[in-house]
Design a protein around this motif. Structure first.
Motif, PDB file in Angstrom:
ATOM      1  N   LEU A   1      36.716  31.433  42.650  1.00  0.00           N
ATOM      2  CA  LEU A   1      36.795  32.538  41.700  1.00  0.00           C
ATOM      3  C   LEU A   1      35.802  32.270  40.578  1.00  0.00           C
ATOM      4  CD1 LEU A   1      38.422  35.163  41.122  1.00  0.00           C
ATOM      5  CD2 LEU A   1      39.915  33.784  39.664  1.00  0.00           C
ATOM      6  N   ALA A   2      34.793  33.125  40.472  1.00  0.00           N
ATOM      7  CA  ALA A   2      33.768  32.934  39.447  1.00  0.00           C
ATOM      8  C   ALA A   2      34.321  33.266  38.071  1.00  0.00           C
ATOM      9  CB  ALA A   2      32.551  33.807  39.757  1.00  0.00           C
ATOM     10  N   ALA A   3      33.704  32.714  37.061  1.00  0.00           N
ATOM     11  CA  ALA A   3      34.139  32.949  35.679  1.00  0.00           C
ATOM     12  C   ALA A   3      34.070  34.436  35.355  1.00  0.00           C
ATOM     13  CB  ALA A   3      33.256  32.158  34.717  1.00  0.00           C
ATOM     14  N   GLY A   4      35.131  34.941  34.704  1.00  0.00           N
ATOM     15  CA  GLY A   4      35.153  36.325  34.264  1.00  0.00           C
ATOM     16  C   GLY A   4      35.534  37.329  35.318  1.00  0.00           C
ATOM     17  N   THR A   5      35.864  36.891  36.519  1.00  0.00           N
ATOM     18  CA  THR A   5      36.254  37.817  37.583  1.00  0.00           C
ATOM     19  C   THR A   5      37.744  37.672  37.872  1.00  0.00           C
ATOM     20  OG1 THR A   5      35.762  36.234  39.348  1.00  0.00           O
ATOM     21  CG2 THR A   5      33.963  37.649  38.609  1.00  0.00           C
TER      22      THR A   5
ATOM     23  N   ALA B   1      55.670  39.453  42.472  1.00  0.00           N
ATOM     24  CA  ALA B   1      56.178  40.235  43.600  1.00  0.00           C
ATOM     25  C   ALA B   1      55.028  40.523  44.566  1.00  0.00           C
ATOM     26  CB  ALA B   1      56.788  41.538  43.091  1.00  0.00           C
ATOM     27  N   PRO B   2      55.327  40.791  45.833  1.00  0.00           N
ATOM     28  CA  PRO B   2      54.260  41.103  46.787  1.00  0.00           C
ATOM     29  C   PRO B   2      53.444  42.317  46.333  1.00  0.00           C
ATOM     30  CG  PRO B   2      56.303  40.652  47.941  1.00  0.00           C
ATOM     31  CD  PRO B   2      56.651  40.747  46.489  1.00  0.00           C
ATOM     32  N   ALA B   3      52.144  42.240  46.533  1.00  0.00           N
ATOM     33  CA  ALA B   3      51.242  43.343  46.221  1.00  0.00           C
ATOM     34  C   ALA B   3      50.355  43.604  47.427  1.00  0.00           C
ATOM     35  CB  ALA B   3      50.395  43.002  45.001  1.00  0.00           C
ATOM     36  N   ALA B   4      49.896  44.849  47.562  1.00  0.00           N
ATOM     37  CA  ALA B   4      49.097  45.238  48.721  1.00  0.00           C
ATOM     38  C   ALA B   4      47.667  44.713  48.594  1.00  0.00           C
ATOM     39  CB  ALA B   4      49.089  46.748  48.874  1.00  0.00           C
ATOM     40  N   LEU B   5      47.129  44.230  49.691  1.00  0.00           N
ATOM     41  CA  LEU B   5      45.727  43.850  49.741  1.00  0.00           C
ATOM     42  C   LEU B   5      44.857  45.101  49.812  1.00  0.00           C
ATOM     43  CD1 LEU B   5      45.875  40.923  52.324  1.00  0.00           C
ATOM     44  CD2 LEU B   5      45.175  40.691  49.937  1.00  0.00           C
ATOM     45  N   GLU B   6      43.767  45.104  49.080  1.00  0.00           N
ATOM     46  CA  GLU B   6      42.789  46.166  49.213  1.00  0.00           C
ATOM     47  C   GLU B   6      41.775  45.761  50.272  1.00  0.00           C
ATOM     48  OE1 GLU B   6      41.096  46.922  45.388  1.00  0.00           O
ATOM     49  OE2 GLU B   6      43.024  46.708  44.353  1.00  0.00           O
ATOM     50  N   ARG B   7      40.932  46.720  50.673  1.00  0.00           N
ATOM     51  CA  ARG B   7      39.914  46.447  51.683  1.00  0.00           C
ATOM     52  C   ARG B   7      38.569  46.955  51.214  1.00  0.00           C
ATOM     53  NH1 ARG B   7      41.408  42.631  55.495  1.00  0.00           N
ATOM     54  NH2 ARG B   7      43.665  42.830  55.776  1.00  0.00           N
ATOM     55  N   SER B   8      37.545  46.135  51.434  1.00  0.00           N
ATOM     56  CA  SER B   8      36.185  46.561  51.139  1.00  0.00           C
ATOM     57  C   SER B   8      35.650  47.373  52.308  1.00  0.00           C
ATOM     58  CB  SER B   8      35.300  45.339  50.902  1.00  0.00           C
ATOM     59  OG  SER B   8      35.115  44.627  52.121  1.00  0.00           O
ATOM     60  N   GLU B   9      34.444  47.902  52.160  1.00  0.00           N
ATOM     61  CA  GLU B   9      33.833  48.662  53.249  1.00  0.00           C
ATOM     62  C   GLU B   9      33.641  47.802  54.488  1.00  0.00           C
ATOM     63  OE1 GLU B   9      30.236  50.336  51.878  1.00  0.00           O
ATOM     64  OE2 GLU B   9      31.190  51.683  50.423  1.00  0.00           O
ATOM     65  N   ASP B  10      33.475  46.505  54.294  1.00  0.00           N
ATOM     66  CA  ASP B  10      33.280  45.580  55.419  1.00  0.00           C
ATOM     67  C   ASP B  10      34.588  44.980  55.912  1.00  0.00           C
ATOM     68  OD1 ASP B  10      30.484  45.883  55.401  1.00  0.00           O
ATOM     69  OD2 ASP B  10      30.341  44.485  53.730  1.00  0.00           O
ATOM     70  N   ARG B  11      35.714  45.542  55.448  1.00  0.00           N
ATOM     71  CA  ARG B  11      37.046  45.127  55.863  1.00  0.00           C
ATOM     72  C   ARG B  11      37.423  43.749  55.361  1.00  0.00           C
ATOM     73  NH1 ARG B  11      40.457  48.523  56.363  1.00  0.00           N
ATOM     74  NH2 ARG B  11      41.715  47.218  57.760  1.00  0.00           N
ATOM     75  N   GLU B  12      36.700  43.248  54.332  1.00  0.00           N
ATOM     76  CA  GLU B  12      37.173  42.052  53.656  1.00  0.00           C
ATOM     77  C   GLU B  12      38.439  42.402  52.887  1.00  0.00           C
ATOM     78  OE1 GLU B  12      33.813  40.941  51.204  1.00  0.00           O
ATOM     79  OE2 GLU B  12      33.591  39.103  52.358  1.00  0.00           O
ATOM     80  N   ALA B  13      39.352  41.434  52.794  1.00  0.00           N
ATOM     81  CA  ALA B  13      40.542  41.651  51.980  1.00  0.00           C
ATOM     82  C   ALA B  13      40.216  41.341  50.520  1.00  0.00           C
ATOM     83  CB  ALA B  13      41.679  40.760  52.466  1.00  0.00           C
ATOM     84  N   ILE B  14      40.776  42.149  49.623  1.00  0.00           N
ATOM     85  CA  ILE B  14      40.571  41.973  48.185  1.00  0.00           C
ATOM     86  C   ILE B  14      41.934  41.807  47.524  1.00  0.00           C
ATOM     87  CG2 ILE B  14      39.640  42.944  46.063  1.00  0.00           C
ATOM     88  CD1 ILE B  14      37.799  44.668  47.809  1.00  0.00           C
ATOM     89  N   ALA B  15      42.125  40.673  46.861  1.00  0.00           N
ATOM     90  CA  ALA B  15      43.350  40.431  46.099  1.00  0.00           C
ATOM     91  C   ALA B  15      43.012  40.528  44.618  1.00  0.00           C
ATOM     92  CB  ALA B  15      43.932  39.062  46.432  1.00  0.00           C
ATOM     93  N   GLU B  16      43.539  41.544  43.955  1.00  0.00           N
ATOM     94  CA  GLU B  16      43.309  41.744  42.523  1.00  0.00           C
ATOM     95  C   GLU B  16      44.321  40.918  41.731  1.00  0.00           C
ATOM     96  OE1 GLU B  16      42.167  42.183  39.153  1.00  0.00           O
ATOM     97  OE2 GLU B  16      41.020  43.555  40.455  1.00  0.00           O
ATOM     98  N   LEU B  17      43.819  39.963  40.940  1.00  0.00           N
ATOM     99  CA  LEU B  17      44.676  39.038  40.217  1.00  0.00           C
ATOM    100  C   LEU B  17      44.990  39.498  38.797  1.00  0.00           C
ATOM    101  CD1 LEU B  17      43.041  35.649  41.299  1.00  0.00           C
ATOM    102  CD2 LEU B  17      44.815  36.974  42.461  1.00  0.00           C
ATOM    103  N   GLY B  18      44.195  40.404  38.274  1.00  0.00           N
ATOM    104  CA  GLY B  18      44.465  40.930  36.946  1.00  0.00           C
ATOM    105  C   GLY B  18      44.151  39.929  35.846  1.00  0.00           C
TER     106      GLY B  18
END
Length: 863
Positions: free
Chosen positions: A370-374, A401-418
């Protein structure tokens, strides 16, 4: 150096000491023990940069038990799960600072038992400014071995995580050229390539042993190592010390000559402690050899193969038994009574073939950076396809609590940590299948805090921060070109004896061929490396050179600005998906003008290098010729490294469509000119790179030049496997003969040198086309050519004679050459034979060996 098992304590070594960094390798670990005890001691010793390499299967099992999960991994230290064909099994602790390094090599895992309760074997080596050169050499070999292990993980780990481990290498000193008082201490290291531990041990032994004692905690089902020892050493009496209460015997001992000894009877005062030490003691009649470290007496640990473990063992030849309590204890096994069949039958059988053979963990562990600031974690499609949601686990032990994974255009999973991203330690992914995937989150900014920033580190960070636009890469080449050619004053000056009246110039243009090959720990490699030093000691060229060889060699990471955006698939994500072309190309093609600018700039660098080589060769003043030649050697390493890195870049998705940056003609010109000018036997200047100081056999850069030129020959497509047809056109035949001459000139010296062989191997692997077939072809090329190099390096003077049936491309002994030299046959008739010497041809009357005056210089192509 402290002797093995004589009250050695890592925690005691840290008391009152100061270190900048630490790296520990382990099979399994009690990670809370590391965090609460070891890490605290490391931090008290001012070690701010700490790394743990742990077997990936064992790491996943640790995560399955809540009480064994770490809280600080990825933040206070880097935890890197290591995948190996068998098991990642070495037990090394490296403590490093600018002035001193401490090294532990043994059988101890990173557990409370391993550090204080088990019966372990460990060797402690303290490497300070005045340390014995043998100790510095072992330290250097250990770091080379760790680098090789890390190289095998490049497709699994983010570049910043790998860099966290590689940074420690900046503190590891180079082995000196001073003569050693303990030159026979050596390292045996096993990876997924190269010789097995047993093959390396064979090369280190002075003779067949008369008696052998083996001890360990784990055996494979077939007792393959014991059978191999019995076959190799038919006259040796072999005793095997085990603890029947704790040993994992694998299978019932059948058909063995070896005799088992009960450790409880032998060492009754230690019977309550788990026997976890792994060692061999060999008795040669007049001397003893101790081999101790991480390897159990099993097939994966000692015999290599498809399920080979990664291991590290230390060899102590000519050991005085009185100097080591552990060796004295083992020696009791020589005369100890053997266990009878009923005692052996009473031992429970594990039926395990390797340490990781039991059931696979239900939830594997992976790493993300995880890069700084992301706040977004990107998880490759290949790892996350079946998962739909994730749970975030924090440093304090709480979770969301469980949260839904997002998907990029290339079908990578994206976990938003906030906004809580800096406090996140790991993620747990789940889906409908019930399977779990655990993701360790490494925070780049936290791992980089407290690391001393040298100029070299700053340069590497600047290189890593460049993105892949044509303008920036052209700027990078300009900077490197300036450092290579405009700042040469940092090269070591020639010894004062050169050029003095009455001083004799070294005339041998080829190194004396070694008597034996030992790629990892043999006599030749150890002796040679211990007497090598750098021509280049400081300056901007050194920084760029190191960055090219080490930093860029590990793979350029994404720029920090691009991490938050959707990106094409990386090399890591391409594994197993090479044919899914439609979704992996960059969205917009790169400007052709920018690509052409890069190509022209690289061609200019190559042309400038060739001119430098010619200028050194044409210099008539001896002292200036030597100085220019030595500068050229360093410059050539940098230029070849630059060429290699741009050959690797052509495989990245961003660059695949441009078709490469350096055409084959330019690469061939660089190879041909370098070989003729450097290694030509008539006027070659490589002899000017070699030292006439008796303490220094060869400068490091000359070996690097050989390894990189051999890589360039492979990259162009040259191979000793290509047949030279008798009826082929002359131009084609001459081209193949020249390629044969280059490879036969380079390979013998490379094959017998650990560092140069490793550099050639890693260069081929990092620039190979990323497909299974091409990967196999590259490995076949390496194996075959290392074998040929070894055969030529060890061939007697009478080898490769002129004989019936000899033809173009064959190797032949040059008559009356001393030391013995071999040359490639250019053509042959019934009356005479023509041999290549790279910069000229020599014709002899066959079987009479009267040199004729028909030598003719080879014309060099215009630069």
């Amino acid at each position: 150096m402290s002797e093995t098992n004589d009250g050695i304590s890592l925690l005691a070594a840290l008391k009152g000491a100061k270190f900048d960094a630490s790296l520990i390798t382990t099979f399994n670990a009690t990670l809370p023990f590391y965090e609460e005890v070891v890490l605290r001691r490391l931090q008290a010793a001012e070690s701010r940069h700490n790394v743990v390499l742990m077997d990936s299967v064992q790491c996943a099992r640790s995560w399955a038990t809540p009480s064994l999960r770490p809280r600080l991994a990825g933040s206070a230290y880097a935890l890197i799960p290591m995948a190996a064909p068998g098991a990642f099994h070495p037990k090394i602790c490296l403590l490093a600072s600018k002035k001193r390094c401490a090294l532990f090599i043994g059988s101890h895992n990173l557990t409370l038992s391993g550090f204080g309760f088990n019966r372990e074997v460990t060797t402690y080596i303290d490497v300070g400014p005045d340390a014995d050169p043998a100790h510095k050499l072992v330290l250097s070999h250990v770091w080379s071995l760790i680098r090789e292990w890390l190289r095998t993980q490049e497709d699994k780990l983010a570049p910043s995580v790998l860099e966290a481990a590689h940074r420690i290498g900046e503190l590891v000193p180079q082995a000196t050229g001073v003569e050693s008082k303990l030159s026979d201490i050596r390292l045996l290291g096993q990876s997924n390539s190269g010789p097995s531990l047993l093959e390396q041990l064979d090369r280190a032994m002075p003779a067949m042993p008369e008696r052998v004692v083996v001890t360990g905690a784990f055996f494979d089902t077939q007792h393959a190592l014991l059978k191999s020892l019995e076959a190799r050493w038919p006259g040796a009496a072999i005793k095997v010390i085990i603890d029947p209460k704790t040993v994992a015997l694998g299978g019932r001992p059948k058909g063995l000559r070896s005799q088992f000894v009960d450790a409880r009877e032998l060492w009754s005062e230690q019977a309550a402690h788990y026997l976890h030490a792994k060692a061999l003691l060999l008795d040669f009649g007049g001397s003893h050899m101790l081999v101790a470290g991480s390897a159990n007496p099993s097939r994966p640990a000692w015999l290599g193969g498809e399920r080979a473990n990664f291991e590290a063992m230390l060899v102590r030849p000519n050991l005085e038994l009185a100097s080591s309590r552990f060796a004295r204890d083992l020696a009791l096994g020589f005369s100890a009574p053997a266990m009878d069949d009923s005692e052996l039958r009473a031992i429970p059988i594990t039926h395990q073939e390797s340490e990781n053979d039991d059931e696979t963990p239900s939830a594997p562990v992976r790493i993300v950076a995880l890069a700084a600031g992301t706040s977004k974690v990107m998880i490759p499609r290949s790892e996350s396809e079946e998962f739909a949601e994730f749970v975030v686990h924090m440093e304090d032990g709480s979770h969301t609590a469980p949260a839904a994974l997002e998907r990029s255009e290339d079908r990578e999973a994206i976990a938003e940590l906030g906004e809580k991203a800096p406090a996140v330690r790991w993620l747990e992914l789940s889906g409908r299948s019930g399977r779990l995937l655990r993701i360790i989150v490494h925070h780049d900014d936290a791992l980089s805090r407290g690391v001393a920033r040298s100029y070299r580190t700053a340069l590497r960070d600047a290189l890593a921060g460049l993105d892949f636009s044509g303008a920036n890469i052209e700027s990078l080449i300009q900077q490197i070109e300036k450092a290579i050619f405009d700042d040469p004053e940092q090269v070591v000056l020639p010894p004062s004896s050169i050029g003095r009246p009455g001083s004799s110039k070294q005339t041998t243009t080829a190194p004396v061929r070694p008597a034996s090959l030992a790629v990892h720990i043999g006599e030749t490699a150890s002796t040679r490396n211990s007497r090598r030093k750098r021509l280049l000691q400081s300056g901007s060229l050194l920084e760029v050179l190191d960055a090219l060889i080490y930093r860029l060699g590990q793979g350029l990471p994404k720029s920090a600005a691009s991490i938050t955006e959707s990106q094409p698939l990386s090399e890591e994500e391409l594994v197993g998906t090479e044919h899914e072309e439609a979704t992996q190309e960059p969205v917009a093609p790169l400007p052709l003008q920018a690509v052409d600018a890069v190509r022209k700039r690289l061609k200019q660098v190559v042309s400038r290098m060739i001119k430098q080589l010619k200028a050194a060769q044409n210099e008539t003043r001896p002292d200036l010729r030597v100085a220019k030649t030595r500068t050229c050697a360093v410059q050539l390493v940098a230029v070849l490294s630059l060429v290699r890195e741009f050959r690797r870049l052509r495989h990245l998705p961003q660059w695949r469509q441009v078709g490469g940056f350096i055409d084959s003609e330019t690469r061939q010109d660089l190879l041909s000119q370098s070989m003729v000018i450097l290694f030509g036997r008539s006027q070659g200047i490589a002899c000017d790179v070699r030292a006439d100081d008796s303490e220094v056999q060869e400068f490091e850069e000359l070996g690097q030049v050989r390894a990189l030129l051999a890589w360039l020959a492979w990259d162009i497509g040259h191979s000793l496997l290509k047949r030279i047809e008798p009826m082929a056109q002359k131009a084609k035949k001459d081209h193949l003969v020249a390629a044969y001459a280059y490879l036969y000139e380079l390979l013998p010296a490379i094959a017998v040198d650990e560092e140069d062989a490793m550099q050639l191997s890693s260069s081929v692997r990092m620039t190979n086309t990323p497909t299974a077939d091409e990967g196999a072809n590259g490995e076949n090329w390496l194996n075959y050519h290392f074998k040929i190099g070894w055969e030529v390096a060890t061939a007697p003077a009478a080898a490769y004679p002129d004989q019936e049936g000899i033809k173009a491309g064959d190797l032949m002994y040059v008559p009356y050459s001393n030391p013995p030299q071999f040359s490639v046959v250019i053509d042959v008739t019934a009356q005479d034979i023509c041999l290549s010497e790279l910069d000229r041809e020599r014709r002899f009357t066959r079987f009479a060996w009267r040199p004729e005056s028909q030598d003719r210089a080879l014309l060099q192509a215009s630069g």
